[in-house]
Design an enzyme around this catalytic site. Structure first.
Site, short mmCIF file in Angstrom:
data_model
loop_
_atom_site.label_atom_id
_atom_site.label_comp_id
_atom_site.label_asym_id
_atom_site.label_seq_id
_atom_site.Cartn_x
_atom_site.Cartn_y
_atom_site.Cartn_z
CE LYS A 129 -7.71 0.80 4.46
NZ LYS A 129 -6.73 1.74 5.08
CB CYS A 155 -3.70 -0.97 5.67
SG CYS A 155 -2.81 -0.34 7.13
CD GLU A 214 -2.33 1.31 2.85
OE1 GLU A 214 -3.38 1.96 2.99
OE2 GLU A 214 -1.75 0.74 3.80
#
Length: 528
Positions: free
Chosen positions: A321, A372, A261
């Site tokens: 995401k 993440c 990321e």
């Protein structure tokens, strides 16, 4: 009451110590047991207050990493919200303890509380679920059978069963009752530990070779934006160097390359040095590169994406995401409140949430991607696995947390995801902690934080589903129904108990503490 508060605070601190950096997981059942003991015999309001004290002690220390990495204001605000859930759970304890086999109902309520706070408010905060402390313990293999939610339930049940046994000892219960309570605790322990003897095994349908690139972050190391072009250059250079090693026979040729990321903080679809760097890296290595990129989505929004960049055809499939961080990656209700102070002033555009639940197709492999914090949510990787993902990947940028214990906490959760899914898992981080994890949760390869490293490993592929993957969201749904029904049942019992104050054992909680022969609150009534 002071003793109750002290016990609750000690229990909260003990539960925090069960997670990284201390990782004293054996403290988890006693900590949960002390939560129940601290609330024993209290009225609803006092139980809520003591439960809140537990939550404050637990959550303010559990995410202490946010105080220094993001800011004390965000840390205090988020910790307060999450601590309140343990206070709300405390309000239910006097009701549920009126029921027979109360440890079961209270464990269901605890797990439901975890589920609710993991998705609300906004996108919630799953950090601190009981199951997340189980890595490197004999209970870890159980997650493949039970799921994260089911493992939290059984861990909570173990703690409350322990409290039930301790109460029996304190009240000098008959030997037969103590034996039954002890047998219940043993049964729960067996449920937790049996999978360690019979771990769930998935068959391997093939292999692929993955190169995980950790390019490192220039400057202080905790700020991606300090030199965002330098971050991209580091990942390009590391990939080009890998291509040279492959050509010289010093490294095996990967089937694809995984970047983290924020390996590009500038939209790679725009002409410029970032796009040119990606093209150079992909063409030199000659295989697809899964790039972690911030992509423009109009003047007011951005997307955090994993982009499959093919050396011949260019950018292809993308994962966006699903769980951007409120007040970290977007401002909720910006139309009504647009803060221009502190760290919040830096969030000039809101990050949109993704909706994709199918895996990416990379070099012939179905890859479940998570970016993440996505890894801690149950609606990201599991749906992709059920949709055919053969391999897991986490693209993360822990640079903001690189000097804190958040990095190790997230890595522990990531390892549990590998066990839960029965899949190999690759982690690419900008500057730590990158790694390759096998389906047993063992770390096969890892890179030191704040270094440039490339991990090239052959990993297994599988299409089998563990019981946890087959169950999907049903454990959360069933436990929520059980908790709701138990609350209704317990509420009726509690109201009846308040109407009969002269029954045997009625009195204040202080009376119950002083008189060890008084029946426990689950078997007696008292004035509310």
């Amino acid at each position: 009451m002071v003793k109750r508060l002290c016990l609750a605070i000690g229990a909260g601190l003990s539960l925090s110590a069960a997670y990284e950096p201390l990782a004293l997981a054996w403290l988890l059942p006693p900590a949960v047991a002390c939560y129940a003991l601290a609330l024993r015999g209290l009225t609803v309001r006092r139980a809520g207050l003591v439960g809140l004290a537990f939550g404050v002690a637990f959550y303010f220390t559990h995410i202490a990493w946010m105080r220094t990495s993001i800011g004390p204001d965000a840390w205090a605000a988020l910790s307060s919200v999450e601590a309140a859930f343990y206070g709300l759970l405390g309000l239910t304890v006097p009701l549920l303890r009126r029921l027979p086999a109360w440890p079961v109902w209270l464990a269901a309520a605890w797990t439901t509380m975890e589920t609710i706070r993991s998705g609300w408010p906004f996108s919630g905060m799953p950090w601190g679920r009981l199951s997340f402390a189980a890595i490197d313990t004999p209970a870890a293999p159980a997650v493949a059978y039970l799921s994260m939610t089911g493992l939290s339930f059984v861990l909570a049940l173990a703690g409350f069963a322990l409290a039930h046994l301790i109460e029996g000892v304190l009240e000098h219960r008959a030997r037969g009752q103590l034996v039954r309570r002890g047998a219940g605790l043993v049964a729960v322990a067996a449920l937790l530990l049996a999978p360690a003897l019979f771990p769930y095994q998935v068959s391997t349908s093939g292999t692929t070779t993955v190169a995980v690139v950790q390019g490192d972050v220039p400057g202080p190391g905790n700020n991606i934006l300090y030199d965002s072009l330098g971050v991209t250059e580091n990942h390009v250079d590391a990939t080009v160097a890998l291509a040279a090693d492959v050509a010289a026979g010093r490294a095996p040729r990967p089937d694809f390359v995984l970047w983290p990321e924020n390996s590009t903080a500038t939209d790679p679809f725009r002409p410029g040095p970032v796009r040119q760097g990606i093209l150079e890296a992909a063409s030199t290595i000659g295989v697809p590169v899964v790039v972690g990129a911030l992509v423009d989505d109009g003047p007011d929004h951005i997307l955090n994406q994993g982009v499959v960049w093919d050396p011949a055809t260019g950018p292809g499939e993308r994962y966006t995401k699903r769980h951007p961080v409120p007040y970290g990656e977007y401002i909720p209700f910006r139309r009504y409140w647009d803060p221009k102070f502190g760290q919040l002033a830096l969030i000039s555009r809101d990050m949109k949430s993704g909706t994709r639940t199918e895996p990416l197709r990379v070099a012939g492999v179905s890859l479940a991607d998570a970016i993440c914090f996505d890894v801690v949510y149950d609606d990201v990787m599991p749906p992709q696995v059920r949709d055919g993902a053969e391999l897991l990947a986490v693209q993360t940028s822990n640079a903001s947390f690189i000097f804190t214990h958040q990095v190790e906490q997230q890595f522990a959760i990531t390892r549990l995801r590998a066990i839960e899914a029965g899949r190999w898992l690759t982690v690419a981080s900008t500057n730590g902690r990158s790694g390759v994890i096998d389906p047993d949760g063992e770390v096969v390869a890892t890179a030191e934080p704040r270094t440039t490293a490339v991990l090239v490993n052959e990993v297994g592929l599988s299409s089998d589903l563990t019981p946890a993957m087959r169950m999907g969201p049903w454990p959360s749904r069933l436990l929520a129904v059980v908790a709701l029904l138990a609350l209704v049942w317990g509420g009726v019992a509690y109201r009846r108990g308040r109407g009969t104050p002269h029954r045997r054992g009625a009195g204040t909680e202080e009376d119950a503490v002083r008189n060890s022969s008084t029946p426990s609150p689950d078997e007696s009534t008292r004035v509310g």
